[in-house]
Motif scaffolding. Structure first.
Motif, mmCIF file in Angstrom:
data_model
loop_
_atom_site.group_PDB
_atom_site.id
_atom_site.type_symbol
_atom_site.label_atom_id
_atom_site.label_comp_id
_atom_site.label_asym_id
_atom_site.label_seq_id
_atom_site.Cartn_x
_atom_site.Cartn_y
_atom_site.Cartn_z
ATOM 1 N N UNK A 85 12.093 -34.340 32.332
ATOM 2 C CA UNK A 85 12.273 -35.703 31.826
ATOM 3 C C UNK A 85 13.519 -36.365 32.389
ATOM 4 N N UNK A 119 12.348 -41.328 36.283
ATOM 5 C CA UNK A 119 12.797 -42.626 35.781
ATOM 6 C C UNK A 119 12.307 -42.767 34.345
ATOM 7 N N UNK A 120 13.029 -43.524 33.570
ATOM 8 C CA UNK A 120 12.673 -43.668 32.143
ATOM 9 C C UNK A 120 11.213 -44.090 31.973
ATOM 10 N N UNK A 121 10.469 -43.317 31.190
ATOM 11 C CA UNK A 121 9.068 -43.658 30.946
ATOM 12 C C UNK A 121 9.002 -44.597 29.755
ATOM 13 N N UNK A 122 8.444 -45.754 29.962
ATOM 14 C CA UNK A 122 8.352 -46.713 28.842
ATOM 15 C C UNK A 122 7.184 -46.348 27.956
ATOM 16 N N UNK A 123 7.229 -46.804 26.703
ATOM 17 C CA UNK A 123 6.164 -46.448 25.767
ATOM 18 C C UNK A 123 4.833 -47.089 26.190
ATOM 19 N N UNK A 124 4.889 -48.223 26.876
ATOM 20 C CA UNK A 124 3.653 -48.868 27.346
ATOM 21 C C UNK A 124 3.022 -49.785 26.318
ATOM 22 N N UNK A 125 3.648 -49.875 25.137
ATOM 23 C CA UNK A 125 3.087 -50.728 24.088
ATOM 24 C C UNK A 125 3.434 -52.189 24.345
ATOM 25 N N UNK A 126 2.422 -53.039 24.262
ATOM 26 C CA UNK A 126 2.653 -54.466 24.461
ATOM 27 C C UNK A 126 2.534 -55.172 23.111
#
Lengths: 180, 143
Positions: free
Chosen positions: B12, B16-23
């Motif tokens: 991890x 690169x920082x993994x975004x949650x992907x929630x819009x």
């Protein structure tokens, strides 16, 4: 701290209450939305839980003793609301909350309010494989970027315990993503 | 190429920082405050209404009418109370609109749910018979 005391007074005074509560909403709606969303995963459910959370906050304001910060008290209510919501939703559908979570993650692919690539799905699936407490700690630290001290106030766990939880969560997630 | 070479160890902190992907739907927060304030004032008036100064003669008249209606019903209800206990309870749950499915579900445990899943094994004919002989059933179905 003094500022917060003043603010709580405004929240409890019927004359200033509405204005103060609107201020509270403005400040906390986004962080609490994100917090609930990482737990319940889809937008509509988050909307429900978030509204209930604020209604409860308003209802119990006069019981708020000021022993903890307003911030952690509200996060605690939101966390409880979200977890209770998942249990009830699972019950209505006749499945455990773990199965429900896996199903919801599978549904994310078709969710118009989720924009994720393969690694984001994998990460969600990896998180779902963790024990509940580690899931919460990981989400709060990694996605919401809260400080250990803040998480500690919200969950009532020592900072040391949280660091250990996070460490274990990361290790398990890395193993999961590597294999899958 | 060996399998180990293909399988890259995932770390991890190296990623690169993994975004949650929630819009969040656009304009969602514009209406949220309004919705919540509405809910709160609704809850508030529920509590205050009995004691508020808005009690007018309409309420007083309504109370008299309701009392007039209730007294005979109450007498009747009292005399039949023990035998109709279950029916009354069911009607109450069926007609009481502020008890949601969620409320009921929260009172059930695993065992109750198991019990609900019983396959009745009903034939169409027997359902028809049941419906013909038991007019009350219609009420449950339409609810």
């Amino acid at each position: 701290m003094l500022q917060e005391k003043e603010f709580i007074k405004e929240l409890l005074n019927p004359k200033t209450q509405n204005q103060a509560f609107k201020k509270l909403l403005k400040e906390y709606q986004k962080p609490l939305y994100n917090h609930i969303r990482t737990i319940v995963l889809n937008h509509d459910d988050t909307d429900d839980v978030l509204q209930n959370t604020f209604v409860k906050v308003f209802k119990y304001l006069n019981k708020f003793k000021g022993e903890s910060k307003l911030f952690s008290w509200m996060y605690r209510i939101a966390t409880n609301e979200a977890l209770t919501f998942l249990n009830i939703k699972g019950k209505i559908n006749g499945i455990s909350s773990e199965t429900l979570q896996k199903k919801t993650i599978d549904n994310l692919k078709a969710d118009i309010y989720f924009d994720g690539d393969e690694i984001q799905f994998k990460l969600q699936r990896a998180i779902a494989s963790l024990p509940k407490k580690q899931q919460l700690v990981f989400k709060m630290k990694y996605f919401e970027e809260l400080k250990y001290e803040e998480i500690s106030e919200i969950l009532g766990t020592s900072v040391g315990g949280l660091k250990a939880s996070y460490y274990h969560a990361v290790k398990k997630i890395e193993a999961f993503v590597t294999i899958n | 190429m060996s399998l180990i070479k293909i399988m890259k160890t995932f770390k991890i902190e190296n990623e690169p920082k993994i975004k949650s992907g929630f819009i969040i739907p656009e304009n969602y927060f514009d209406h949220l405050t309004e919705n919540i304030m509405q809910k709160i004032t609704k809850e508030d008036t529920k509590v205050i209404s009995l004691f508020s100064t808005r009690i007018s003669w309409i309420y007083a008249a309504a109370a008299v009418i309701v009392l007039g209606l209730i007294i005979p019903i109450y007498n009747d209800f009292n005399s039949n109370f023990t035998e109709n206990d279950e029916v009354i309870l069911e009607n109450y749950i069926a007609n009481k609109s502020d008890i949601s499915d969620t409320d009921i579900a929260s009172l059930l445990d695993e065992e109750d749910i198991q019990k609900m899943n019983v396959d009745m094994g009903l034939e169409e004919k027997s359902i028809e018979n049941e419906l013909l002989t038991n007019p009350n059933l219609e009420q449950y179905i339409t609810n």
